[in-house]
Motif scaffolding. Structure first.
Motif, PDB file in Angstrom:
ATOM      1  N   UNK A 196       1.222  -1.383  -0.122  1.00  0.00           N
ATOM      2  CA  UNK A 196       0.216  -0.295  -0.046  1.00  0.00           C
ATOM      3  C   UNK A 196       1.399   1.538  -0.146  1.00  0.00           C
ATOM      4  N   UNK A 197       0.650   2.249  -0.895  1.00  0.00           N
ATOM      5  CA  UNK A 197       1.085   3.575  -0.842  1.00  0.00           C
ATOM      6  C   UNK A 197       2.343   4.104  -1.649  1.00  0.00           C
ATOM      7  N   UNK A 198       3.071   2.701  -3.013  1.00  0.00           N
ATOM      8  CA  UNK A 198       3.689   2.942  -3.743  1.00  0.00           C
ATOM      9  C   UNK A 198       3.387   3.446  -4.774  1.00  0.00           C
ATOM     10  N   UNK A 199       2.095   3.848  -4.998  1.00  0.00           N
ATOM     11  CA  UNK A 199       1.747   4.832  -6.158  1.00  0.00           C
ATOM     12  C   UNK A 199       1.668   5.974  -5.613  1.00  0.00           C
ATOM     13  N   UNK A 200       1.740   6.743  -6.252  1.00  0.00           N
ATOM     14  CA  UNK A 200       1.733   8.190  -5.361  1.00  0.00           C
ATOM     15  C   UNK A 200       1.330   8.909  -6.242  1.00  0.00           C
ATOM     16  N   UNK A 201       0.592  10.469  -6.592  1.00  0.00           N
ATOM     17  CA  UNK A 201       0.647  12.006  -7.118  1.00  0.00           C
ATOM     18  C   UNK A 201       1.201  12.368  -6.673  1.00  0.00           C
ATOM     19  N   UNK A 202       2.269  12.838  -7.687  1.00  0.00           N
ATOM     20  CA  UNK A 202       3.343  13.595  -7.082  1.00  0.00           C
ATOM     21  C   UNK A 202       3.508  15.049  -8.190  1.00  0.00           C
ATOM     22  N   UNK A 203       4.108  15.941  -8.038  1.00  0.00           N
ATOM     23  CA  UNK A 203       4.014  17.151  -8.558  1.00  0.00           C
ATOM     24  C   UNK A 203       5.946  17.956  -7.953  1.00  0.00           C
ATOM     25  N   UNK A 204       5.779  18.695  -8.910  1.00  0.00           N
ATOM     26  CA  UNK A 204       8.180  18.421  -8.720  1.00  0.00           C
ATOM     27  C   UNK A 204       7.720  19.768  -7.739  1.00  0.00           C
ATOM     28  N   UNK A 205       6.751  20.562  -7.715  1.00  0.00           N
ATOM     29  CA  UNK A 205       7.261  21.660  -6.821  1.00  0.00           C
ATOM     30  C   UNK A 205       6.636  21.440  -5.510  1.00  0.00           C
ATOM     31  N   UNK A 206       6.197  19.886  -4.985  1.00  0.00           N
ATOM     32  CA  UNK A 206       6.154  18.889  -3.689  1.00  0.00           C
ATOM     33  C   UNK A 206       5.041  19.804  -2.949  1.00  0.00           C
ATOM     34  N   UNK A 207       4.208  20.540  -3.225  1.00  0.00           N
ATOM     35  CA  UNK A 207       2.056  20.533  -3.213  1.00  0.00           C
ATOM     36  C   UNK A 207       1.693  18.832  -3.246  1.00  0.00           C
ATOM     37  N   UNK A 208       0.298  19.259  -2.140  1.00  0.00           N
ATOM     38  CA  UNK A 208      -0.994  18.396  -2.271  1.00  0.00           C
ATOM     39  C   UNK A 208      -1.551  18.589  -3.068  1.00  0.00           C
ATOM     40  N   UNK A 209      -2.377  17.511  -3.954  1.00  0.00           N
ATOM     41  CA  UNK A 209      -3.071  17.988  -4.086  1.00  0.00           C
ATOM     42  C   UNK A 209      -3.963  18.927  -4.597  1.00  0.00           C
ATOM     43  N   UNK A 210      -4.844  19.224  -3.686  1.00  0.00           N
ATOM     44  CA  UNK A 210      -5.641  20.406  -2.909  1.00  0.00           C
ATOM     45  C   UNK A 210      -4.834  21.575  -3.291  1.00  0.00           C
ATOM     46  N   UNK A 211      -3.774  22.005  -3.381  1.00  0.00           N
ATOM     47  CA  UNK A 211      -3.209  23.216  -3.154  1.00  0.00           C
ATOM     48  C   UNK A 211      -2.797  24.365  -4.432  1.00  0.00           C
ATOM     49  N   UNK A 212      -2.940  24.992  -4.772  1.00  0.00           N
ATOM     50  CA  UNK A 212      -2.630  25.802  -6.225  1.00  0.00           C
ATOM     51  C   UNK A 212      -1.131  25.726  -6.449  1.00  0.00           C
ATOM     52  N   UNK A 213      -0.899  25.451  -7.425  1.00  0.00           N
ATOM     53  CA  UNK A 213       0.699  24.787  -8.179  1.00  0.00           C
ATOM     54  C   UNK A 213       0.736  25.135  -9.399  1.00  0.00           C
ATOM     55  N   UNK A 214       1.855  25.588  -9.208  1.00  0.00           N
ATOM     56  CA  UNK A 214       2.438  26.088 -11.804  1.00  0.00           C
ATOM     57  C   UNK A 214       2.410  23.656 -12.305  1.00  0.00           C
TER      58      UNK A 214
END
Length: 339
Positions: A196-214
């Protein structure tokens, strides 16, 4: 088998026109080390939801053929509604209540199933079977809607990654009844918390999915992770199907129709080789639909029923695994359906 729970009917829906692999290859590719992995060898076609198309839209369109064949009263009168959506349009509440409203359902049991991913159809068959044999419920609607391809994987940067060309969108639904023509013989499931937990959503800025990002969200595949998923997937599905066949007293080589989830060509080849099932008895929709995640099994069954590739009395076996291996399962049905 009077009183047995039956997978009485199935239907599917694919949104829009087919999208060719050129949609991804005409753009400069990123230096993605996983692009050459057999796990991401692209199919020729897949479908994408429109920008304004939701999971509920797909379910509603997939259910129309069931209403045509069984009548609006039968479908509106289902006692159990089970739904798996990927991606959820509104994660806070799921899609189940909106599906019930849209279709005019008033189920006694309504569950949005968040786990079991690509094998959630098997998981929901087991849940529905349990409810239909231990409560007063007499019928169930099982829904798998997949919209991640046209939402997550078509983003301008993500579409340059190897992973982007694999997924497709679509929806499969199944109608289950007590005492129907195609009994569910057995279901086996495994919840494997160690993965469990080995498939993850990631973003280069490290912010969580609900946070505003570029930066854009993507699935966080690494070379070691891809290798681990390939090893587990090759093992878990034959184990689950083999266990089920052992309980039924039937060699896996005698499966008439094997329907699995559709991650890539490598898994499809390796699974039928391990189980001794020839390609002619292991239909797939990968080349025309891509990886439909949880919708793959019901969509593929609908396809083989419509094209006459499943016959009266056939032993139909479903098998699959989810995510990085945290769930695996198999189900067997003695098919007596017709169109």
């Amino acid at each position: 088998m009077t009183g047995a729970v039956s997978l009485t009917d199935v239907a599917g829906y694919l949104p829009g026109e087919p999208v060719g692999r050129e949609f991804f290859t005409r753009y400069p590719q990123s230096p993605d080390p996983s692009r050459d992995s057999t796990m991401f060898t692209a199919p020729r076609w897949r479908h994408h939801v429109a920008a304004d198309e939701t999971n509920v839209d797909l379910v509603e369109r997939a259910v129309w053929p069931l209403i045509d064949r069984h009548g609006a009263d039968a479908i509106r009168g289902v006692d159990v509604l089970l739904v798996h959506t990927q991606l959820p349009d509104l994660p806070i509440v799921g899609a189940g209540t909106e599906i019930a409203r849209r279709l005019g359902l008033r189920p006694e049991w309504l569950v949005d199933v968040a786990n079991a991913g690509c094998a959630s159809f098997v998981h929901m068959l087991r849940l529905a079977r349990q409810l239909l044999t231990t409560t007063r419920a007499r019928s169930a609607l099982v829904c798998n809607a997949q919209t991640a391809a046209g939402q997550l994987f078509t983003q301008s940067e993500v579409r340059r990654l190897g992973q982007a060309a694999i997924p497709g969108d679509g929806c499969g639904v199944a109608y289950l009844t007590v005492g129907g023509p195609s009994p569910i013989l057995d279901v086996t499931t495994r919840h494997l918390g160690e993965y469990a937990g080995e498939m993850r959503l990631v973003a280069d800025d490290g912010r969580r999915y609900w946070q505003t990002r570029q930066s854009q969200l993507r699935i966080g595949f690494t070379e070691p992770a891809v290798a681990a998923v390939l090893e587990r997937g090759n093992r878990l599905v034959p184990e689950a199907v083999g266990e089920l066949c052992h309980r039924l007293g039937v060699p896996s080589s005698e499966i008439d129709v094997l329907i699995t989830n559709q991650p890539n060509r490598t898994f499809l080849h390796n699974w039928r080789q391990a189980l001794g099932v020839p390609a002619a008895r292991h239909p797939d929709t990968f080349e025309r639909c891509g990886n439909l995640f949880g919708a793959a099994m019901p969509v593929t069954l609908d396809h083989v029923v419509r094209t006459g590739r499943v016959h009266d009395g056939d032993l139909v076996v479903f098998g699959g695994f989810a995510h990085a291996g945290d769930f695996a399962g198999a189900a067997a049905v003695r098919w007596h359906g017709s169109r």
